[in-house]
Design a protein around this motif. Structure first.
Motif, PDB file in Angstrom:
ATOM      1  N   GLY A 317      -6.631  80.835  15.430  1.00  0.00           N
ATOM      2  CA  GLY A 317      -7.204  80.279  14.213  1.00  0.00           C
ATOM      3  C   GLY A 317      -6.411  80.547  12.956  1.00  0.00           C
ATOM      4  N   ILE A 318      -5.398  81.405  13.012  1.00  0.00           N
ATOM      5  CA  ILE A 318      -4.571  81.688  11.832  1.00  0.00           C
ATOM      6  C   ILE A 318      -3.527  80.586  11.693  1.00  0.00           C
ATOM      7  CG2 ILE A 318      -2.912  83.278  10.793  1.00  0.00           C
ATOM      8  CD1 ILE A 318      -5.707  84.346  10.702  1.00  0.00           C
ATOM      9  N   THR A 319      -3.574  79.885  10.581  1.00  0.00           N
ATOM     10  CA  THR A 319      -2.616  78.792  10.342  1.00  0.00           C
ATOM     11  C   THR A 319      -1.519  79.193   9.373  1.00  0.00           C
ATOM     12  OG1 THR A 319      -4.029  77.914   8.582  1.00  0.00           O
ATOM     13  CG2 THR A 319      -4.349  77.030  10.825  1.00  0.00           C
ATOM     14  N   LYS A 320      -1.742  80.220   8.585  1.00  0.00           N
ATOM     15  CA  LYS A 320      -0.730  80.711   7.655  1.00  0.00           C
ATOM     16  C   LYS A 320      -0.563  82.217   7.863  1.00  0.00           C
ATOM     17  CE  LYS A 320      -1.429  77.175   4.094  1.00  0.00           C
ATOM     18  NZ  LYS A 320      -1.718  76.927   2.658  1.00  0.00           N
ATOM     19  N   PRO A 321       0.245  82.575   8.849  1.00  0.00           N
ATOM     20  CA  PRO A 321       0.401  83.997   9.175  1.00  0.00           C
ATOM     21  C   PRO A 321       0.985  84.797   8.010  1.00  0.00           C
ATOM     22  CG  PRO A 321       1.241  82.613  10.942  1.00  0.00           C
ATOM     23  CD  PRO A 321       1.000  81.708   9.777  1.00  0.00           C
ATOM     24  N   THR A 322       0.670  86.070   8.006  1.00  0.00           N
ATOM     25  CA  THR A 322       1.154  86.989   6.990  1.00  0.00           C
ATOM     26  C   THR A 322       1.636  88.279   7.651  1.00  0.00           C
ATOM     27  OG1 THR A 322      -0.407  86.139   5.351  1.00  0.00           O
ATOM     28  CG2 THR A 322       0.525  88.308   4.929  1.00  0.00           C
ATOM     29  N   LEU A 323       2.735  88.781   7.144  1.00  0.00           N
ATOM     30  CA  LEU A 323       3.183  90.116   7.521  1.00  0.00           C
ATOM     31  C   LEU A 323       2.695  91.097   6.468  1.00  0.00           C
ATOM     32  CD1 LEU A 323       6.924  89.639   8.625  1.00  0.00           C
ATOM     33  CD2 LEU A 323       4.885  89.699  10.064  1.00  0.00           C
ATOM     34  N   SER A 357      11.991  89.657  -1.447  1.00  0.00           N
ATOM     35  CA  SER A 357      11.647  91.078  -1.488  1.00  0.00           C
ATOM     36  C   SER A 357      10.211  91.335  -1.077  1.00  0.00           C
ATOM     37  CB  SER A 357      11.879  91.638  -2.894  1.00  0.00           C
ATOM     38  OG  SER A 357      11.101  90.932  -3.837  1.00  0.00           O
ATOM     39  N   GLY A 358       9.458  90.287  -0.757  1.00  0.00           N
ATOM     40  CA  GLY A 358       8.055  90.451  -0.436  1.00  0.00           C
ATOM     41  C   GLY A 358       7.223  90.635  -1.700  1.00  0.00           C
ATOM     42  N   GLN A 359       5.894  90.623  -1.524  1.00  0.00           N
ATOM     43  CA  GLN A 359       5.001  90.763  -2.683  1.00  0.00           C
ATOM     44  C   GLN A 359       4.312  92.123  -2.636  1.00  0.00           C
ATOM     45  OE1 GLN A 359       4.214  87.836  -0.452  1.00  0.00           O
ATOM     46  NE2 GLN A 359       6.058  87.017  -1.432  1.00  0.00           N
ATOM     47  N   LEU A 360       4.523  92.924  -3.703  1.00  0.00           N
ATOM     48  CA  LEU A 360       3.798  94.186  -3.803  1.00  0.00           C
ATOM     49  C   LEU A 360       2.308  93.914  -3.963  1.00  0.00           C
ATOM     50  CD1 LEU A 360       5.960  96.400  -6.211  1.00  0.00           C
ATOM     51  CD2 LEU A 360       5.458  96.868  -3.820  1.00  0.00           C
ATOM     52  N   CYS A 394       1.645  99.980  -3.054  1.00  0.00           N
ATOM     53  CA  CYS A 394       3.070  99.874  -2.715  1.00  0.00           C
ATOM     54  C   CYS A 394       3.310  99.116  -1.416  1.00  0.00           C
ATOM     55  CB  CYS A 394       3.677 101.264  -2.622  1.00  0.00           C
ATOM     56  SG  CYS A 394       3.686 102.173  -4.177  1.00  0.00           S
ATOM     57  N   SER A 395       2.254  98.783  -0.717  1.00  0.00           N
ATOM     58  CA  SER A 395       2.417  97.967   0.490  1.00  0.00           C
ATOM     59  C   SER A 395       2.882  96.568   0.093  1.00  0.00           C
ATOM     60  CB  SER A 395       1.098  97.895   1.255  1.00  0.00           C
ATOM     61  OG  SER A 395       0.698  99.179   1.689  1.00  0.00           O
ATOM     62  N   VAL A 396       3.463  95.860   1.045  1.00  0.00           N
ATOM     63  CA  VAL A 396       4.092  94.562   0.764  1.00  0.00           C
ATOM     64  C   VAL A 396       3.577  93.528   1.758  1.00  0.00           C
ATOM     65  CG1 VAL A 396       6.293  93.329   0.884  1.00  0.00           C
ATOM     66  CG2 VAL A 396       6.172  95.517  -0.281  1.00  0.00           C
ATOM     67  N   THR A 397       3.441  92.294   1.295  1.00  0.00           N
ATOM     68  CA  THR A 397       3.104  91.184   2.182  1.00  0.00           C
ATOM     69  C   THR A 397       4.190  90.118   2.118  1.00  0.00           C
ATOM     70  OG1 THR A 397       1.825  90.038   0.471  1.00  0.00           O
ATOM     71  CG2 THR A 397       0.629  91.578   1.888  1.00  0.00           C
ATOM     72  N   VAL A 398       4.358  89.409   3.223  1.00  0.00           N
ATOM     73  CA  VAL A 398       5.273  88.266   3.311  1.00  0.00           C
ATOM     74  C   VAL A 398       4.508  87.157   4.010  1.00  0.00           C
ATOM     75  CG1 VAL A 398       7.462  87.406   4.208  1.00  0.00           C
ATOM     76  CG2 VAL A 398       7.287  89.789   3.472  1.00  0.00           C
ATOM     77  N   ASP A 399       4.405  85.993   3.350  1.00  0.00           N
ATOM     78  CA  ASP A 399       3.575  84.929   3.924  1.00  0.00           C
ATOM     79  C   ASP A 399       4.287  83.598   4.073  1.00  0.00           C
ATOM     80  OD1 ASP A 399       3.786  84.116   1.331  1.00  0.00           O
ATOM     81  OD2 ASP A 399       1.664  84.394   0.847  1.00  0.00           O
TER      82      ASP A 399
END
Length: 943
Positions: A317-323, A357-360, A394-399
């Motif tokens: 069901g996830i259509t826009k995965p995120t790290l 750089s990803g998103q803080l 300080c965690s980061v996401t990449v989508d």
């Protein structure tokens, strides 16, 4: 000095390289107790000559019978010669000045390298100790000789690297009337000059005692206890899946100096900057290595950290995965410092460069100049630290996969932006992402740690929905791509291709998928292998001393650190020249007892420890050196007429010659944990009760576990006599450095199991330190096979280690596997089990090119030394993975050699030494065409 033909086999931690000995045949000195005042050798009692046999190499041999050993009874006492004579002297600096007990007088000889001085005791006396006190004009090379009549002389000791000052010789253990110092090479332009020469009788303070040795029992049954359980909880989780299908990958990194694609030469494509990889004529240029795979100063101190990637790309069901990415440092950090996606669309991105750089989670933390990211405790095994998966701001996401320029080739074939843009898109399973974190702290946060504040680290390839994978560089500009499974010799923990020209460090790398806490365990274990066990000093500059190791080195040893033998974690330097001291290798020594059983030698114990030092570290000579006496050469012909010269080292002993002995090279340390993880049933499935059509059989070696007493399958060492890396490490510490451990708590263990049980414990490595060494060895990775061409841009010279012809390598693989049937012993593929404590090592498909079994290799490779069920002609199949990096690991610190005693100077010689069960494969190799031989060598070098 005893000489004998050198056999050989196994591995060890030990080393140093000695200069060649050139002995000069000389005329003899005066006999009797009189001093006729000879001024040169020709006048010294005419008619008497020293009989020094010189072989074809110019090496002086021994003449006469070896003197009978004297047993020590209490401490040695001083003994003084009746008189001294010499080949000559200068003025009033007469020979007797060297024995007058007056340090203000001295003997100075005639101005010749082959000058000598000899001492007459008036009758045969027992000698155990000699001390030379040189004036500034010392002997760089000389021989100590003994005689009963002043005519026939026996070489006692040879010095090839004299340094003057005070030189002591222990364990002489002879009974003779005369002792002579025969010069070979002066250390200065001036004549030899000695203040004083002192002697003592044999004593407990200067002579090796006779040991009460005992045999090692050999199991009579094939019933064994498995070393590992079939399944157990891991020490640390490296990858797991949550209930909803979210993939969690955890791994560790350590600080690095520079980036993965920064070699010693700046490189750019045609028209886009300087290209130092070629000269004006287009020839390759080598300006040295980069600095990516080396270890930064104090790498073991706060400079490793963990990373966690939480990936929902395979969740239904996830259509826009995120790290979601969390980092676990040992010290507070600045926010940011993550880099994602190689910047392949920009021609200027060569050595390094990324797209995102990803998103803080908290963007306001970026750029504050403060260490706002606190130390976060490590997460539990198999669980997230919290439900959100994000630890803090300080965690980061990449989508998304970043938008980037579309590329087309320009006039020079360089892929450059063509004016079109490929827009950003959501991530999908299978996307390949280059990821590298970094270390950015502050002086305040580092506190008492005064090291660097900023470090780069490993550049990794993450595949969405899969996890980490080793990588190689493709077009454009060495863009990262996962290596295919067939190249992963060490499974998914294999070391990626090296674009920094750091081949010397390829055997020192951690598993690609190493856990975050295991990374710290790895570097702490590495520190111990690089530590001098006498001084505690690290062998790489800039690292703190390890004080607990001070004084652990035994009084006699080969090398003072593991790295002394395993050069860059690879092989030991091979025998290469006459007179070379073999203390980088190991010499196993034994004899037969009254019952005909093999026991350790009654002077050396299980191993000849070739060096010695006083309690304050001053070198001592105990007469335990083993050197290259000469080489035998046998010429063989391949079927096409090509000549191959097979050379074998012959060894000589400074002291007693053991009745049974085996010269053995140190083996590469890589991949041991993977081999430890292979199930016994898998190994034993390849044992044949009857030989196959080629005569290949394969046998298992069973030995007793020294800690539990259980019968286990042997798998490590040249004769598969060690059951685990822990066993192997403890044995090497004792045999090669006289360093004790919980497994071998006393140096009396060198004499065999009986005295090991009753001997007084000696201070050694602790249980915790032995465990760190064991864990380091388990986590050492194997390089990926270099069978693929890299995407070096047009005009950029490929690195030599990666200049590959894939078709030739593939052709060589077919010859190895099918035509020659080498894989009858050098098994190409194994699978590891699920029970190892290190999760990184579980369920991996590996390619060690070994069956870990014993094989009869024929009489030419045989010795008389047995280990367990391994007779003298039987050797464990050595793994071939990493073979192509052998020269790089040696890095000019010696000569590369192959086989158990390093005799083979190249791989062709190594093959042609094969006999016994390998005879048929050797004959097929000899029948190959030159082109096929080249293909086979290309394959072997790719491993």
């Amino acid at each position: 000095m005893s000489t004998e033909r050198g056999p050989g086999a196994a591995r060890r931690m030990a080393a140093t390289h000695s200069a060649a000995i050139v002995l000069v045949a000389s005329l003899a000195a005066c006999g009797g107790g009189e001093d006729p005042g000879a001024t040169d050798q020709n006048e010294a009692d005419a008619g008497r000559a020293t009989a020094l046999a010189v072989d074809a190499s110019g090496q002086a041999g021994d003449v006469g019978q070896a003197p009978e050993r004297v047993e020590a009874k209490g401490p040695g006492v001083p003994i003084k010669p009746v008189t001294a004579t010499a080949s000559g002297y200068d003025g009033n600096m007469v020979p007797k000045n060297a024995i007058d007990g007056n340090m203000s007088t001295r003997w100075a000889g005639n101005n010749a390298d082959n000058a000598w001085i000899q001492f007459d005791f008036g009758k045969k006396v027992e000698l155990g100790y000699l001390k030379l006190t040189w004036e500034n004009a010392y002997g760089k090379a000389y021989t100590l000789q003994v005689s009963d009549d002043g005519v026939k002389w026996k070489d006692l000791r040879k010095q090839t690297a004299g340094a003057g000052g005070t030189e002591e010789y222990f364990n002489l253990s002879v009974t003779n009337r005369y002792l002579r110092l025969q010069g070979v090479t002066r250390g200065t332009q001036y004549p030899y000059s000695l203040y004083e020469v002192e002697f003592k009788t044999p004593g407990s303070d200067n002579t090796l005692p006779k040991l009460a040795t005992s045999p090692t029992d050999v199991p009579k049954t094939d019933a064994y206890v498995p070393m590992l359980p079939l399944k157990q909880p891991p020490l640390e989780s490296t990858q797991f899946t949550l209930a909803d299908g979210t993939l969690v990958t955890r791994f560790g990194v350590v600080g690095r100096s520079r980036h993965a694609r920064e070699r010693g030469e700046d490189w750019n494509e045609i028209g886009y900057g300087p290209n130092e990889t070629v000269d004006g004529a287009g020839n390759p240029v080598d300006k040295g290595p980069g600095a990516y795979l080396n270890f930064v100063p104090n790498y073991f101190k706060n400079r490793s950290w963990g990373v966690e990637i939480i990936d929902n790309s395979r969740v239904a069901g996830i259509t826009k995965p995120t790290l979601r990415v969390n980092q676990y440092y040992q010290q507070a950090q600045l926010a940011g410092g993550h880099s994602f996606f190689r910047g392949f669309d920009r021609p200027g991105v060569t050595g390094y460069g990324w797209m995102a750089s990803g998103q803080l989670v908290d963007p306001d933390l970026y750029g504050t100049g403060r260490a706002d990211c606190p130390v976060v405790p490590k997460p539990p095994n198999g669980k997230l630290l919290n439900d959100s998966g994000l630890n803090d701001g300080c965690s980061v996401t990449v989508d998304s996969y970043p938008g980037h320029a579309d590329l087309s080739p320009d006039a020079n074939g360089v892929l450059v932006p063509n004016g079109r843009t490929i827009p950003a898109r959501p991530l999908v399973a299978g996307d390949v992402i280059e990821f590298t974190p970094s270390f950015f702290s502050t002086r305040e946060a580092m506190g008492s740690d005064l090291g660097g504040l900023r470090y780069y680290t490993t550049e990794l390839t993450y595949v969405m929905g899969t996890g980490l994978r080793p990588w190689y560089g493709v077009q454009p500009r060495l863009m990262n791509a996962p290596l295919p499974a067939e190249t992963l010799q060490g499974g998914i923990g294999s070391v990626s291709y090296d674009y920094a020209d750091n081949g010397a460090y390829m055997f020192q790398q951690q598993q690609n998928n190493i856990g975050m806490e295991n990374m710290q365990r790895f570097v702490e274990g590495r520190r111990l292998l690089h530590t001098n066990m006498r001084t505690g000093e690290h062998n790489e500059p800039g690292n703190d001393r390890y004080d607990p190791a001070i004084g652990l080195l035994g009084p006699r040893f080969n090398q003072s650190s593991c790295f002394g033998c395993h050069v860059n974690n690879g092989r030991s330097p091979a025998p290469s020249e006459i007179g070379q001291k073999l203390d980088h290798m190991a010499l196993r020594a034994a004899m037969l007892n009254a019952d005909g059983k093999q026991v350790p030698h009654d002077r050396y114990g299980a191993a000849v420890q070739m060096n010695a030092a006083s309690s304050d570290g001053k070198p001592q000579d105990w007469g335990t050196g083993v050197r290259v006496k000469s080489f035998t050469n046998k010429e063989v012909l391949l079927d096409d007429g090509t000549k191959v010269v097979l050379r074998q080292p012959l060894v000589e002993f400074d002291g007693d010659k053991p009745a049974i002995y085996s010269l053995r090279a140190a083996m590469p340390l890589i991949g041991g944990g993977l081999l430890e993880s292979v199930l016994e049933s898998d190994i034993l499935s390849r044992v044949r009760q009857t030989p196959d059509a080629d005569g290949v059989k394969g046998q298992a070696n069973y030995v007793y576990d020294p800690e539990t007493g259980d019968v286990r399958l042997g798998r490590f060492g040249w004769k598969a006599s060690k059951v685990s890396l822990r066993h192997q490490a403890a044995s090497a510490l004792l045999d090669d450095m006289s360093v004790t451990s919980p497994i071998y708590p006393s140096r009396d263990c060198l004499a065999g199991p009986a005295t090991c049980k009753t001997g007084k414990p000696d201070r050694g490595v602790s249980a915790e330190e032995l465990q760190k060494i064991e864990q380091y060895l388990q986590l050492l990775a194997v390089p990926a096979q270099r069978s693929l061409a890299s995407g070096f841009p047009k005009g950029v010279s490929p690195l030599k280690d990666l200049d590959v012809n894939p078709k030739q390598v593939a052709a060589g693989a077919k010859l190895f596997n099918n035509t020659l049937r080498c894989t009858a012993c050098h098994v190409a593929e194994m699978k590891t089990g699920k029970g190892h404590l290190m999760e990184e090592l579980r369920t991996q498909t590996i390619k060690p090119y070994s069956d870990l079994l014993l094989h009869d290799m024929g009489p030419d490779l045989a010795d008389d030394y047995t280990e367990g069920r391994a007779k003298g002609n039987m050797w464990r199949t050595p793994p071939l993975w990493g073979l192509g990096y052998t020269d790089r690991a040696m890095e000019g610190q010696g000569t590369v050699g192959y086989l158990h005693d390093g005799r083979a100077r190249n791989l062709t010689e190594a093959v042609m030494w094969h006999g016994g069960e390998a005879t048929a494969s050797r004959k097929r190799f000899a029948a190959l065409s030159a082109a096929d031989r080249a293909a086979l060598m290309a394959f072997l070098r790719s491993l």
